[in-house]
Design a protein around this motif. Structure first.
Motif, PDB file in Angstrom:
ATOM      1  N   LEU A 181      16.276  -9.295 -12.169  1.00 26.00           N
ATOM      2  CA  LEU A 181      15.271  -8.325 -11.998  1.00 26.00           C
ATOM      3  C   LEU A 181      14.513  -8.242 -10.982  1.00 26.00           C
ATOM      4  O   LEU A 181      13.632  -9.453 -10.809  1.00 26.00           O
ATOM      5  N   TRP A 182      14.501  -7.707  -9.772  1.00 26.88           N
ATOM      6  CA  TRP A 182      13.612  -7.455  -8.672  1.00 26.88           C
ATOM      7  C   TRP A 182      12.785  -6.385  -8.945  1.00 26.88           C
ATOM      8  O   TRP A 182      13.354  -5.096  -8.448  1.00 26.88           O
ATOM      9  N   LEU A 183      11.383  -6.296  -9.363  1.00 29.32           N
ATOM     10  CA  LEU A 183      10.693  -5.231  -9.688  1.00 29.32           C
ATOM     11  C   LEU A 183       9.924  -4.578  -8.634  1.00 29.32           C
ATOM     12  O   LEU A 183       8.880  -5.189  -8.080  1.00 29.32           O
ATOM     13  N   PRO A 184      10.375  -3.494  -8.082  1.00 32.03           N
ATOM     14  CA  PRO A 184       9.435  -2.832  -6.970  1.00 32.03           C
ATOM     15  C   PRO A 184       8.395  -1.980  -7.532  1.00 32.03           C
ATOM     16  O   PRO A 184       8.244  -1.695  -8.453  1.00 32.03           O
ATOM     17  N   GLY A 185       7.472  -1.401  -6.369  1.00 30.75           N
ATOM     18  CA  GLY A 185       6.536  -0.861  -6.637  1.00 30.75           C
ATOM     19  C   GLY A 185       5.449  -0.411  -5.553  1.00 30.75           C
ATOM     20  O   GLY A 185       5.610  -1.335  -4.657  1.00 30.75           O
ATOM     21  N   THR A 186       4.380   0.328  -5.746  1.00 30.25           N
ATOM     22  CA  THR A 186       3.491   0.352  -4.472  1.00 30.25           C
ATOM     23  C   THR A 186       2.023   0.469  -5.507  1.00 30.25           C
ATOM     24  O   THR A 186       2.019   0.567  -6.599  1.00 30.25           O
ATOM     25  N   ASP A 187       1.031   0.110  -4.486  1.00 35.27           N
ATOM     26  CA  ASP A 187      -0.398  -0.003  -4.999  1.00 35.27           C
ATOM     27  C   ASP A 187      -1.028   1.195  -4.424  1.00 35.27           C
ATOM     28  O   ASP A 187      -0.810   1.542  -3.161  1.00 35.27           O
ATOM     29  N   HIS A 188      -2.064   1.487  -5.220  1.00 34.00           N
ATOM     30  CA  HIS A 188      -2.976   2.716  -4.808  1.00 34.00           C
ATOM     31  C   HIS A 188      -3.786   2.373  -3.451  1.00 34.00           C
ATOM     32  O   HIS A 188      -4.455   3.317  -2.880  1.00 34.00           O
ATOM     33  N   ASN A 247       0.878  -1.087   0.188  1.00 31.70           N
ATOM     34  CA  ASN A 247       0.014   0.066   0.108  1.00 31.70           C
ATOM     35  C   ASN A 247       0.931   1.227   0.011  1.00 31.70           C
ATOM     36  O   ASN A 247       1.618   1.521   0.965  1.00 31.70           O
ATOM     37  N   VAL A 248       0.499   2.276  -0.953  1.00 31.13           N
ATOM     38  CA  VAL A 248       1.533   3.300  -1.094  1.00 31.13           C
ATOM     39  C   VAL A 248       1.603   4.133   0.058  1.00 31.13           C
ATOM     40  O   VAL A 248       2.604   4.827   0.386  1.00 31.13           O
ATOM     41  N   THR A 249       0.659   4.124   0.952  1.00 28.05           N
ATOM     42  CA  THR A 249       0.771   5.043   2.026  1.00 28.05           C
ATOM     43  C   THR A 249       0.989   4.106   3.546  1.00 28.05           C
ATOM     44  O   THR A 249       0.914   4.646   4.535  1.00 28.05           O
ATOM     45  N   GLY A 250       1.389   2.847   3.156  1.00 25.42           N
ATOM     46  CA  GLY A 250       1.796   2.012   4.253  1.00 25.42           C
ATOM     47  C   GLY A 250       3.005   2.211   4.752  1.00 25.42           C
ATOM     48  O   GLY A 250       3.732   2.855   4.306  1.00 25.42           O
ATOM     49  N   VAL A 251       3.233   1.696   5.930  1.00 22.42           N
ATOM     50  CA  VAL A 251       4.476   1.348   6.581  1.00 22.42           C
ATOM     51  C   VAL A 251       4.851   0.239   6.654  1.00 22.42           C
ATOM     52  O   VAL A 251       4.081  -0.868   7.025  1.00 22.42           O
ATOM     53  N   LEU A 252       6.222  -0.084   7.064  1.00 21.46           N
ATOM     54  CA  LEU A 252       6.960  -1.517   6.972  1.00 21.46           C
ATOM     55  C   LEU A 252       6.348  -2.099   8.391  1.00 21.46           C
ATOM     56  O   LEU A 252       6.365  -1.710   9.515  1.00 21.46           O
ATOM     57  N   THR A 253       5.913  -3.323   7.908  1.00 25.32           N
ATOM     58  CA  THR A 253       5.651  -4.302   9.259  1.00 25.32           C
ATOM     59  C   THR A 253       6.469  -5.399   9.182  1.00 25.32           C
ATOM     60  O   THR A 253       7.278  -5.596   8.066  1.00 25.32           O
ATOM     61  N   LEU A 254       6.377  -6.281  10.100  1.00 27.22           N
ATOM     62  CA  LEU A 254       7.323  -7.523  10.221  1.00 27.22           C
ATOM     63  C   LEU A 254       6.809  -8.460   9.062  1.00 27.22           C
ATOM     64  O   LEU A 254       7.927  -9.250   8.694  1.00 27.22           O
ATOM     65  N   GLY A 255       5.705  -8.474   8.633  1.00 30.09           N
ATOM     66  CA  GLY A 255       5.192  -9.122   7.636  1.00 30.09           C
ATOM     67  C   GLY A 255       5.886  -8.848   6.520  1.00 30.09           C
ATOM     68  O   GLY A 255       6.403  -9.505   5.680  1.00 30.09           O
ATOM     69  N   HIS A 256       6.123  -7.493   6.154  1.00 29.49           N
ATOM     70  CA  HIS A 256       6.793  -6.852   4.911  1.00 29.49           C
ATOM     71  C   HIS A 256       8.436  -7.457   5.117  1.00 29.49           C
ATOM     72  O   HIS A 256       9.125  -7.873   4.093  1.00 29.49           O
ATOM     73  N   VAL A 257       8.878  -7.265   6.293  1.00 28.63           N
ATOM     74  CA  VAL A 257      10.305  -7.726   6.600  1.00 28.63           C
ATOM     75  C   VAL A 257      10.418  -9.285   6.132  1.00 28.63           C
ATOM     76  O   VAL A 257      11.462  -9.481   5.400  1.00 28.63           O
TER      77      VAL A 257
END
Length: 924
Positions: A80-87, A49-59
């Motif tokens: 290629l590790w392609l990054p990005g965010t979701d609206h 989520n573009v407005t999210g913050v990092l959680t342990l799940g993300h880690v």
RNA sequence: GCGCGCUUAGCUCAGUGGUAGAGCACUUCCUUCACACGGAAGGGGUCGCAGGUUCGAGCCCUGCAGUGCGCACCA
């Protein structure tokens, strides 16, 4: 590494190397470099989520991806590790709206209007949107940031619109008035997947209604929702229920609203369960999915008694109108009671659908929405390999698909394939429209027929990306966020949906399909399944070959980590306190395949301690000085050297197997065991004998072995611990020793260590006997240390030991024993030597070890100690003998196992003899 | 109701038919020249219960009991 701190200080190291990697374009993927010898390897990030913050799940999730990406680079692949965010439609819109309300800017988003509100959301996105990306960098994520994508980028939006128009033209997208899951809090429709069933405690209300045609005859109806009585348009019974057969076709008087107790028909419908309640169902077609269908079958009218926001409307009658639905429920029960219609209200627990996002009960509601009939269903269903069959094991990794075939996908763990298959077999059309502002607006345009005077005139409809011209109005709704993220694996690679252009897209050609996807099983339907369908529909090929499902991180009470519970630690705080490598290692070590993870800070602490151990072991090497990575001379290798090379080889094999099956916790455990318990605890300690040698050649060879092991270890550790390994790689000078593109610039590009070749094993004399000799020596040392402890001799007191070897014992081995025993001296005596009476001793197949304490010790205590040993030994002998004595054991067991058992028995026998002789010595 | 997990040391968990393991916690000793974010020694387990298959079961099969998660239109 000129001035080496005693403890590893991650803060000063991590930023430096991350900047270094960025500066050297280490994360950038170049499709032009892809070749047969340099295969492509791609992962797309599950866009947070573009407005999210990092959680342990993300880690957890992103560390796994980073490990895979870094390992693939070391394997020589173009990564290629392609990054990005979701609206994240609803979530983001809600956050922004709430914030604006809190700031007093608005009371409702209507105060601003659509365009102005969206401007605020974009502002918010610009301001907060980068946070999670920056946080990913802190944990070392090696994404190709130059390709970062956002689901509302103009190009991406174009893809979404293109796909909508295409599916519309194929007749798969349609608009219809249907019962949908309506969220009264977010004021939008939801898909079935966004509704979670929750247990809810309430009441089952039994109320009476009078049969119009038979005054005085009453039916009793059970309901959990009396507030919807005013919207009832029938009651239903089972067609073959004898109790009510005579009533079918007659009417009952609906009790509410009080001012409009209209007669409604009694209909017969198979859906009714005669066993439940009274066997009579009130039918509310406008507020219940099943009732809607009954209503449809019997052509019942619809009465909508609830406003979109959950407040009862005028159809609910004057007593209920204006009340919120739960207040109205209470009120309705009171009204029934007041007219004597309420039989009873018994406590009742049932399951109610909740909006996952807003956490309020959804309201089934009839409304005009857009739906998608999924494309490519059959192919998508069959491309996922079914769960592993022990009798017919498939290949560990699917081979690339032949041309024209969509390919196959493996799930890890494979049991999720069953869940996937079940869902794919029961697909319902997907409600894709949302009554929100933030998102991709539906590319459909309407216009009143020319010259039409009123609203009643039919609408002209066009589905296309651009406005058809003046007078056309765009559909106000936006698309479900997942309708954009299901295109992620190729929309991020610049796909436009035009064959000609896509064929010349180098990135797409080189990197699609991707290889691995790492995500949570909670979005298997939302995202994984839909991506597969989109991939097959638009690329003719599956979007990835392997899907790794992580566990869910829970707190010590087993609860999911969540913002609202406040039980999720801030990963960046952990990074600050322990270091990014420590966090990565701790999380990976405690996350087995397919199992949820109970978070415990002790794991991160363990990671920090491990980094510190690695740091200090390398410091130790550096303090020895000498040439870096010199050739190993086989003729100077000791048994210990050969042993550690064998252990390293074993570790490399285990680790390779671990990667094959995505068993990351096993990899981390192997790394830990090898490095700490084998290399540091035994080899390094033992090596000090050689390092202190006055023969320069011996010392140099020992250093060469240290370098060999460490340079391999650092590479093996790098995917898990990227920062500290890079620092040490340069600090120890290993980088200087490598060609620039293969570790000379960065450890990231160093070749992955391969298990030893047959030639190497032969050259270095790595026979299997090496292990046995080392094991026996270390066992003797432990026995000797145990002796020291038994007699309460302080650990730092230098003791004299006497060794009576059973066979040959080279001087350097005696030196090693002395060091490991922390002894003043180890005196070697001939086989004919007998110890003074009462000398405590231990023994194994290498010989007897005496602690010359005659006269100091208490013979009685010593006898007790030896007696205990004897007991243990005899128990073991009994156990082994029982097996060997079993006649069918010798017959049926493999020769190797039989030999093992016989050896074990012989070893215990030897020990028994030694203890007996020690006891004899004591008694004499 | 159907499906899928889990139950192993005080705690958190590995264990993929062949001598029950790790980390933390605990007890004792040690600031010995890589590391006290450390070293050494030790205690602690009828592997949820009951059957079965097997020479051999923590592991495979069946049943049961607890527990968690999916799916499901019983009002």
């Amino acid at each position: 590494m000129s001035e080496i701190p005693k403890a590893y200080e991650p803060q000063s190291v991590e930023d430096k190397w991350y900047q270094y990697w960025l500066g050297h374009d280490c994360f950038k993927a170049d499709p032009a470099r892809v070749s047969e010898r340099r295969p492509a390897y791609a992962i797309v990030i599950p866009p947070p989520n573009v407005t999210g913050v990092l959680t342990l799940g993300h880690v957890l999730n992103n560390t796994i991806q980073d490990i895979l990406a870094r390992k693939a680079r070391m394997d020589g692949k173009e990564v290629l590790w392609l990054p990005g965010t979701d609206h994240a439609g609803i979530a983001t819109q809600t956050v922004v709206e709430r914030t604006l309300k809190k700031q007093g800017v608005i009371k409702h988003r209507d105060d601003l209007g659509r365009d102005a509100f969206l401007e605020r959301v974009w502002e918010w996105k610009e301001k907060h949107g980068g946070i999670i990306i920056q946080q990913l960098k802190k944990i070392g994520a090696s994404c190709d940031w130059s390709r970062e994508r956002f689901t509302m980028d103009p190009e991406y939006t174009r893809c979404v619109q293109h796909v909508f128009v295409d599916l519309y033209r194929k007749g798969l997208i349609y608009r219809g008035k249907r019962m949908v899951n309506w969220c009264p809090a977010s004021l939008t429709a939801l898909s079935d997947e966004e509704v979670v069933m929750k247990e809810q405690k309430g009441f089952l209300y039994h109320f009476k209604v009078e049969v119009v045609e038979e005054p005085g005859r009453f039916l009793t109806i059970a309901t959990t929702r009396p507030e919807t009585i005013p919207a009832d348009t029938a009651v239903a019974v089972h067609p073959r229920d004898p109790r009510y057969a005579s009533l079918i076709g007659k009417h009952v008087r609906r009790p509410l609203p009080l001012e409009n107790q209209a007669p409604i028909p009694i209909v017969a419908d198979d859906h009714i369960d005669p066993e439940f309640g009274t066997g009579v169902l009130k039918v509310t077609p406008a507020h219940d999915k099943a009732d809607f269908e009954i209503g449809h079958r019997h052509r019942l009218p619809l009465i909508d008694a609830i406003h979109p926001n959950g407040i009862m409307n005028e159809h609910a009658g004057r007593d209920l109108a204006g009340l919120e639905r739960f207040a109205a429920r209470k009120k309705a029960a009171e009204l029934l009671e007041s007219i004597g219609a309420l039989d009873k209200a018994e406590p009742y627990t049932n399951h109610v659908g909740y909006s996952e996002r807003a956490d309020v009960p959804v309201e089934p509601r009839l409304s005009e929405q857009w739906f998608l009939r999924y494309p490519g269903v059959e192919a998508s269903r069959h491309c996922v390999a079914p769960p592993h069959d022990a009798e017919h094991p498939g290949p560990a990794h699917p081979a690339p698909a032949p041309h024209g075939h969509p390919g196959t996908i493996r799930f890890f763990p494979d049991r999720w394939a069953k869940v996937y298959d079940h869902w794919m077999g029961h697909l319902q059309d997907w409600c894709i429209s949302r009554q929100l502002w933030w998102g991709h607006r539906i590319p459909v345009w309407y216009r009143r027929a020319e010259g039409a005077p009123s609203d009643a005139a039919p609408l002209e409809t066009r589905c296309q990306i651009e406005s058809p011209g003046p007078g056309w109005v765009q559909d106000p709704d936006v698309l479900d966020t997942w309708f954009s993220s299901w295109l992620w694996p190729f929309a991020t690679m610049g796909w436009v949906g035009e064959t000609e252009k896509d064929q010349h897209n180098a990135t797409l050609r080189a990197f699609y399909p991707t290889v691995d996807l790492v995500t949570g099983p909670d979005i298997i339907f939302f995202w994984v399944a839909r991506m597969i369908m989109a991939g097959i529909e638009y690329r003719g090929a599956v979007p990835f070959r392997n899907v790794y499902f992580t566990g869910i991180i829970r707190d010590k009470q087993g609860r999911k980590m969540s913002k609202s519970l406040g039980n999720s630690p801030d990963p960046l705080d952990l990074v600050a306190r322990f270091g990014a490598d420590a966090l990565r290692f701790g999380v990976m070590r405690s996350a087995p395949l397919g199992q949820d993870v109970v978070y415990d800070e002790a794991n991160v602490e363990l990671g920090r301690n491990f980094c510190n151990k690695l740091w200090n072991a390398c410091r130790f090497r550096q303090m020895q000085g000498g040439e870096v990575q010199a050739e190993i001379r086989p003729d100077l290798l000791t048994n210990d050297d050969r042993w550690i090379l064998l252990r390293l080889d074993q570790a490399m094999q285990e680790i390779d197997r671990g990667y094959e099956e995505y068993r990351f916790n096993e990899i981390s455990q192997t790394l830990y065991r090898f490095f700490w318990n084998e290399y540091c605890d035994w080899y390094v300690e033992a090596s000090k004998a050689g390092l202190n040698s006055d023969q320069p050649a011996l010392k140099a060879n020992k250093v060469a072995v240290l370098d060999f092991v460490l340079s391999h270890t650092l590479r093996l550790f790098h995917p898990f611990l990227p920062f500290i390994t890079e620092e040490l790689w340069h600090g120890l000078g290993y980088a200087q020793d490598m060609p620039a593109p293969q570790g000379g610039v960065t450890l990231m590009q160093a070749p992955w260590p391969r298990p030893l070749s047959t030639e190497e094993r032969e050259e270095w004399g790595l026979e299997t006997s090496v292990d046995a000799v080392a094991a026996a020596k270390f066992e003797l040392v432990t026995l000797g240390r145990n002796l020291r402890a038994q007699f309460n001799l302080p650990a730092n007191k230098r003791l004299r030991f006497i060794l009576k070897p059973a066979g040959e014992m080279p001087t350097h081995e005696v030196d090693v024993l002395r060091l490991l025993l922390c002894a003043e001296s180890v005196e070697v005596v001939p086989g004919s030597w007998t110890a003074p009476q009462g000398t405590p001793s231990v023994a194994n197949r290498l010989g007897d070890l005496f602690l010359p304490l005659a006269g100091i010790i208490d013979p009685a205590a010593e006898r007790t100690r030896l007696g205990k040993d004897l007991e243990k030994i005899e128990a073991e002998i009994l156990k082994v003998r029982e097996k060997l004595d079993n006649p069918s054991f010798a017959q049926k067991v493999p020769a190797k196992v039989l030999a093992e058992h016989q050896q074990r028995l012989a070893d215990w026998q030897t020990k028994k003899d030694q203890v007996l002789s020690a006891l004899g010595n004591l008694a004499a």
